[in-house]
Design a protein around this motif. Structure first.
Motif, PDB file in Angstrom:
ATOM      1  N   GLU A 183       0.822  -1.196   0.000  1.00  0.00           N
ATOM      2  CA  GLU A 183       0.000   0.000   0.000  1.00  0.00           C
ATOM      3  C   GLU A 183       0.862   1.254   0.000  1.00  0.00           C
ATOM      4  O   GLU A 183       0.458   2.293  -0.449  1.00  0.00           O
ATOM      5  CB  GLU A 183      -0.890   0.025   1.246  1.00  0.00           C
ATOM      6  N   THR A 281      -5.415  -1.882  -3.382  1.00  0.00           N
ATOM      7  CA  THR A 281      -5.455  -0.470  -3.763  1.00  0.00           C
ATOM      8  C   THR A 281      -5.943  -0.335  -5.199  1.00  0.00           C
ATOM      9  O   THR A 281      -5.963  -1.303  -5.970  1.00  0.00           O
ATOM     10  CB  THR A 281      -4.057   0.162  -3.679  1.00  0.00           C
ATOM     11  N   GLU A 282      -6.308   0.870  -5.547  1.00  0.00           N
ATOM     12  CA  GLU A 282      -6.768   1.180  -6.899  1.00  0.00           C
ATOM     13  C   GLU A 282      -5.756   0.711  -7.956  1.00  0.00           C
ATOM     14  O   GLU A 282      -6.102   0.063  -8.933  1.00  0.00           O
ATOM     15  CB  GLU A 282      -6.942   2.709  -7.008  1.00  0.00           C
ATOM     16  N   PRO A 297     -11.302  -0.801  -1.571  1.00  0.00           N
ATOM     17  CA  PRO A 297     -10.001  -0.842  -0.886  1.00  0.00           C
ATOM     18  C   PRO A 297     -10.167  -0.996   0.621  1.00  0.00           C
ATOM     19  O   PRO A 297     -11.174  -0.548   1.194  1.00  0.00           O
ATOM     20  CB  PRO A 297      -9.370   0.513  -1.215  1.00  0.00           C
TER      21      PRO A 297
END
Lengths: 354, 84
Positions: A183, A281-282, A297
């Motif tokens: 992350e 995450t995106e 997320p």
């Protein structure tokens, strides 16, 4: 005959005596990632007699920007196998011991017992605290390295009477208070710098040259090349650990429903509709995801609203850690539903998906 | 009083340094110890309160909560970092 180590044995303070100490030494490196690889490459080149390698991950594409021992053709292979082969080519006189496992409270003491020095090249708090406690129990020094973005931390813990990791950070942070490497980014070159500093500390511990970085935390800021050192003292309580804790993974004490990737794949193939939440995450989700996955997320997991008719909800992340945390939160918030964390996450799914 | 920020404290504050006023024109209590400094910063940045192990260094040495601080001290917040 010219020795391959002539350029270091010629150093007055190191000499043949220093080399002999390296030859006799046994060093365990826990984690074959951005920190562990430079440590191993240098210790192997310099002639440390026995090196223990410990990891169970496979080489993934996103490793390559910082784990520079690995090549594109290594993708999908066991890190342990790749490192063994490359180190063996680099220095065939080193005894390489492979530990095909992650460090756990079950294997920690038996694994570490045989080594003189341990290198903490891991990427998570539970393993760092486990290494600390096992090294204190067995009276072994360990060389610590850790990263955050453009920043790196190095220290030598439990060296002789010196302080331990717990003297600096008594309590393990909870999983939701700190990001992990997936992350929170790491600039490719920084682990190389920090890992190399760790290798230097190992050599100093083994040979007795210079001053070991014990009782000092070195802080490296890559953005301005600023290095500072913070002094800290031992706390006798932390030097007095007699046995490992019952739990290191803070989640061990909670019952989390899990499902193996293989079972989940069978369910995918047989059920017409399943609910799957991807908590990465995106960027990770954009990079690759299972087609039926909904994206939410981990840091927004409390916004989850179940759809009518959902009974079993599957949760996935990259390796299975974040999905465990997500399942814990989701299960608390929605006790009438059942949430399953997919073991091994996307790593495992990619390995088994046709 | 200037505070150097490391690890996640830098991300929380959004800068690598932070200035704390040493005389109060606002009526806020000026922190005199490490503990008071943590409380002072926690009021402005509540995310800092979540950190269970936050080391504070005063003049390049680890400092306990009770240690006195003054405007000449160099202070650093050093949370544990885990990446590898």
């Amino acid at each position: 005959m010219e020795s391959r180590y002539a350029r270091q044995t010629i150093l007055k303070d190191f000499g043949e005596a220093g080399q002999a100490k390296l030859t006799k030494a046994k060093v365990l490196v826990v984690g074959l990632g951005g920190l562990g690889l430079p440590v191993l490459q240098y210790l192997n080149a310099m002639g440390v007699g026995t090196l223990g390698l410990m990891d169970q991950d496979v080489v993934e594409l996103h490793n390559l920007q910082r784990q520079i021992l690995y090549a594109e053709h290594d993708l999908g292979k066991q890190k342990l196998d790749v490192v063994f082969q490359k180190l063996n080519e680099q220095n065939s006189s080193t005894t390489l011991i492979m530990h095909d496992s992650f460090l756990t409270k079950e294997n920690a003491l038996d694994t570490i017992r045989d080594y003189d020095v341990v290198v903490d090249a891991t990427d998570n708090f539970p393993t760092r605290y486990l290494i600390n406690d096992a090294c204190v129990i067995l009276d072994k020094p360990f060389v610590y390295g850790a990263l955050h973005g453009f920043e790196g931390h190095v220290s030598v813990f439990n060296h002789l009477d010196g302080p331990t990791y717990r003297c600096l950070y008594p309590n393990m942070p909870s999983p939701d208070e700190m990001p992990n490497c997936n992350e929170n980014g790491v600039l490719g070159v920084v682990p190389g710098i920090i890992g190399t500093l760790q290798a230097l500390e190992v050599v100093k511990i083994l040979t007795g040259i210079g001053e070991v970085l014990s009782g000092k935390l070195l802080l490296f800021n890559g953005l301005n090349q600023h290095i500072s050192k913070i002094g800290f003292k031992p706390n006798s309580e932390n030097k007095n650990i007699k046995k490992l804790q019952e739990f290191y993974e803070p989640l061990d004490c909670e019952v989390i429903s899990t499902v193996s990737a293989e079972t989940f794949q069978t369910i995918r193939e047989s059920e017409s509709k399943i609910t799957l939440i991807d908590v990465r995450t995106e960027e990770e989700f954009e990079g690759h995801h299972l087609e039926e996955a909904l994206h939410l997320p981990l840091n927004q997991i409390n916004q989850y609203a179940p759809t009518k008719g959902d009974m079993a909800i599957y949760v996935i992340c990259q390796s299975g850690k974040r999905s465990e945390i997500a399942v814990k939160h989701l299960q608390e918030a929605h006790p009438n539903l059942t949430f399953y964390s997919i073991l091994g996450g996307m790593n495992k799914m990619l390995a088994i998906c046709p | 009083m200037t505070i150097l920020l490391f690890g996640i404290t830098k991300d929380i504050v959004g800068s690598s340094t932070l200035s704390v006023p040493t005389s109060s024109a606002t009526g806020r209590k000026v922190p005199k110890t490490v503990k008071e400094l943590k409380q002072f910063l926690g009021e402005t940045y509540p995310e800092l309160n979540k950190l269970s192990s936050l080391a504070v260094a005063v003049n390049n040495n680890y400092a306990e909560d009770g240690e006195l601080i003054n405007s000449y001290d160099e202070i650093a917040l050093i949370p544990p970092v885990s990446g590898g």
